[in-house]
Design a protein around this motif. Structure first.
Motif, PDB file in Angstrom:
ATOM      1  N   CYS A   1      38.499  43.317  48.492  1.00  0.00           N
ATOM      2  CA  CYS A   1      37.502  42.233  48.489  1.00  0.00           C
ATOM      3  C   CYS A   1      36.096  42.810  48.697  1.00  0.00           C
ATOM      4  O   CYS A   1      35.880  43.575  49.644  1.00  0.00           O
ATOM      5  CB  CYS A   1      37.830  41.234  49.597  1.00  0.00           C
TER       6      CYS A   1
ATOM      7  N   CYS B   1      37.887  35.610  55.570  1.00  0.00           N
ATOM      8  CA  CYS B   1      36.721  36.107  54.832  1.00  0.00           C
ATOM      9  C   CYS B   1      35.847  34.950  54.355  1.00  0.00           C
ATOM     10  O   CYS B   1      36.315  34.008  53.747  1.00  0.00           O
ATOM     11  CB  CYS B   1      37.198  36.933  53.633  1.00  0.00           C
TER      12      CYS B   1
ATOM     13  N   GLY C   1      33.342  36.689  50.623  1.00  0.00           N
ATOM     14  CA  GLY C   1      33.934  37.381  49.468  1.00  0.00           C
ATOM     15  C   GLY C   1      33.396  36.904  48.142  1.00  0.00           C
ATOM     16  O   GLY C   1      33.025  37.705  47.278  1.00  0.00           O
TER      17      GLY C   1
ATOM     18  N   GLY D   1      33.651  41.376  49.844  1.00  0.00           N
ATOM     19  CA  GLY D   1      33.055  40.824  51.064  1.00  0.00           C
ATOM     20  C   GLY D   1      33.593  41.493  52.314  1.00  0.00           C
ATOM     21  O   GLY D   1      32.843  42.078  53.091  1.00  0.00           O
ATOM     22  N   CYS D   2      34.911  41.440  52.503  1.00  0.00           N
ATOM     23  CA  CYS D   2      35.490  41.918  53.758  1.00  0.00           C
ATOM     24  C   CYS D   2      36.223  43.256  53.616  1.00  0.00           C
ATOM     25  O   CYS D   2      36.605  43.877  54.611  1.00  0.00           O
ATOM     26  CB  CYS D   2      36.451  40.869  54.326  1.00  0.00           C
TER      27      CYS D   2
ATOM     28  N   THR E   1      42.139  36.826  56.031  1.00  0.00           N
ATOM     29  CA  THR E   1      41.272  37.602  56.925  1.00  0.00           C
ATOM     30  C   THR E   1      40.147  36.753  57.480  1.00  0.00           C
ATOM     31  O   THR E   1      39.296  37.245  58.209  1.00  0.00           O
ATOM     32  CB  THR E   1      40.650  38.783  56.165  1.00  0.00           C
TER      33      THR E   1
ATOM     34  N   HIS F   1      43.017  36.780  48.688  1.00  0.00           N
ATOM     35  CA  HIS F   1      43.237  37.754  49.751  1.00  0.00           C
ATOM     36  C   HIS F   1      44.727  37.913  49.996  1.00  0.00           C
ATOM     37  O   HIS F   1      45.458  36.920  50.015  1.00  0.00           O
ATOM     38  CB  HIS F   1      42.554  37.307  51.042  1.00  0.00           C
TER      39      HIS F   1
HETATM   40 ZN   LIG Z   1      37.198  39.075  51.669  1.00  0.00          ZN
END
Ligand SMILES: [Zn+2]
Length: 500
Positions: free
Chosen positions: A45, A74, A77, A47-48, A72, A68
């Motif tokens: 990802c 997130c 993302g 983002g995370c 998480t 995902h």
């Molecule tokens: Zn993420």
């Protein structure tokens, strides 16, 4: 600024933050269809950094996306994937398509029609870029992208769920960096093709948030517009004066008709009658009496007669009234009061008309032509900058009153060598505005005379007139000259000359 886009409501729900349109694979973003299904995709990802699962069905019933592998929590993302994808595309293409940026100002004139001025600040189209930075901090903000081209820098916001708010916009303005917003909130399928369409092909969903040159350009356009407005106001007042004059003539003819038909029923027109009586009374005076009455009105003694009331003119020997008698009378009655009456126009015909009613044959009598005497007189006032020749036969009064005219004449005689000082009494705003209109007509539309009336009273205590003139010249008002400003200051009565 009119560049602030109206607030838009995002069409996406919070759940989409769990779906991610692009995954990171070997340092590059990929679409789900570019990699194997499921966990075999080997994507993380943007983002995370968590592992992603590629989801797509061969039957095409599902929009391909990443999810995902584990929840998480997130949040970023989706947004990060979008920003990185935009960066990746722009880096590959090294370009961006921009919408045109047109700046326009509009106002209503005296005729109730809209006047406007506009200029194209940016023609729009494709610009070539050399560098893209993603989510780079600039002061307190973190724009989605910062792109660099040949000698320019541009902030690019990609609006999917978050649009730029007031606070961020205020900050962008503060930094003075150009910024655009690409709206993709309406996209139902987010992939490289759809993003590329918005970034490189159609700028219709892109808006200019800010351009550092927009403010100054708008100000310049506003100055031009204000000049347009004052020109229009002058034209309008001239038309109104002509209409009024025509109406007066008609009313007078009607009144005379009534007088001849029914002599005892006329009750109105008393004002007109009083005026006519005053004219007749003045006409009946001897030349000496006329002059002393005019001088009393102007507040001066015989030995204080300024030279511009005793001008040498052609045909003066052919007139039985001495030049100073009729010149002082014309000046006091038609020029001294013109700006106060907001009727700055004077022409040879109206002066002759005025004289004919009051001097009868005394000016006319003799060999000379009164027309050339009046023409010469008005021309000599033009040389002193008291009048300005507007058309062949019409002049504009460029001085507030007799006292300002004396300053102009002295300034002319002393070749501008005397120092100016502020007058103790400040002229009225109305009077100053009327003269500002006259000066902008005289000097053309690029001169911001209309700004002068409002700006001066506050600086009087802190500056010498010359400093104020220098201020207006120091790039603040392009094209405006020191001599013209000096004349304006003297004309409206802001300043007087310090006698040695
Ligand atoms: Zn993420």
């Amino acid at each position: 600024m009119d560049l602030i886009p109206t607030a838009k409501i995002p069409k996406r729900g919070a759940s989409s933050s769990l779906q991610v349109p692009f995954g990171l694979h070997g340092g590059k973003l990929v679409e789900p269809l570019q990699v194997p299904l499921g966990t075999d995709c080997d994507c993380s990802c943007p983002g995370c950094g968590g592992p992603l699962i590629a989801k797509h069905a061969a039957a095409g019933k599902m929009t391909p996306h990443f999810a995902h592998a584990a929840n998480t929590g997130c949040e970023g993302g989706l947004e990060s994937a979008l920003h990185l994808a935009a960066k990746q595309l722009i880096e590959e293409r090294q370009e961006l398509v921009l919408p045109p940026l047109n700046i326009e100002v509009t106002a209503y004139g005296m005729r109730r029609t809209a006047l406007s001025r506009s200029a194209l600040l940016h023609p729009g189209g494709t610009v070539h870029l050399s560098r893209v930075q993603v989510e780079k901090a600039i002061g307190k903000i973190r724009p989605d992208l910062v792109v660099h081209g040949n000698e320019f820098e541009l902030l690019v916001e990609i609006a999917f769920t978050h649009f730029v708010d007031e606070t961020k916009l205020a900050f962008i303005r503060n930094q003075g960096i150009a910024a655009i917003e690409v709206d993709i909130s309406d996209l139902t399928v987010i992939d490289f093709t759809a993003l590329a369409q918005r970034l490189f092909v159609t700028p219709s969903a892109t808006t200019w948030l800010f351009h550092p040159d927009a403010g100054p350009l708008k100000e310049a356009l506003e100055i031009e517009l204000r000049n347009d407005l004052s020109t229009e106001r002058l034209e309008w007042s001239r038309e109104q004066a002509a209409l009024k004059a025509q109406a007066d003539i008609e009313a007078r003819e009607k009144a005379q008709l009534k007088i001849s038909n029914r002599p005892h029923t006329v009750k109105h027109g008393q004002k007109e009658q009083a005026r006519r009586q005053r004219t007749a009374e003045f006409a009946a005076l001897s030349n000496e009496q006329k002059l002393s009455r005019v001088l009393r009105y102007l507040g001066i003694e015989m030995d204080e007669l300024p030279s511009f009331l005793t001008m040498e003119v052609r045909a003066s020997r052919g007139t039985s009234a001495q030049p100073r008698v009729w010149q002082a009378a014309v000046f006091a009655s038609l020029i001294h009061t013109a700006i106060r009456r907001k009727e700055p126009q004077v022409n040879v015909e109206c002066v002759l008309d005025w004289l004919a009613g009051r001097f009868q044959s005394s000016v006319v009598g003799g060999r000379g032509s009164p027309t050339s005497a009046v023409k010469d007189y008005l021309s000599s006032l033009e040389k002193l900058a008291i009048l300005h020749r507007h058309t062949r036969s019409e002049f504009l009064v460029a001085t507030a009153d007799f006292s300002a005219a004396k300053e102009l004449a002295l300034d002319h005689r002393t070749l501008g060598r005397l120092r100016q000082r502020w007058r103790k009494e400040w002229p009225s705003r109305e009077q100053t505005e009327t003269l500002a209109d006259v000066f902008s007509t005289i000097h053309g539309s690029s001169q911001p005379w209309t700004r002068l009336p409002g700006l001066l009273p506050s600086v009087r205590e802190n500056e010498e007139p010359l400093e104020t003139i220098m201020y207006y010249m120091s790039g603040n008002s392009p094209g405006i000259g020191a001599a013209e400003l000096r004349r304006f200051f003297l004309s409206v009565g802001f300043t007087e000359l310090a006698r040695p």
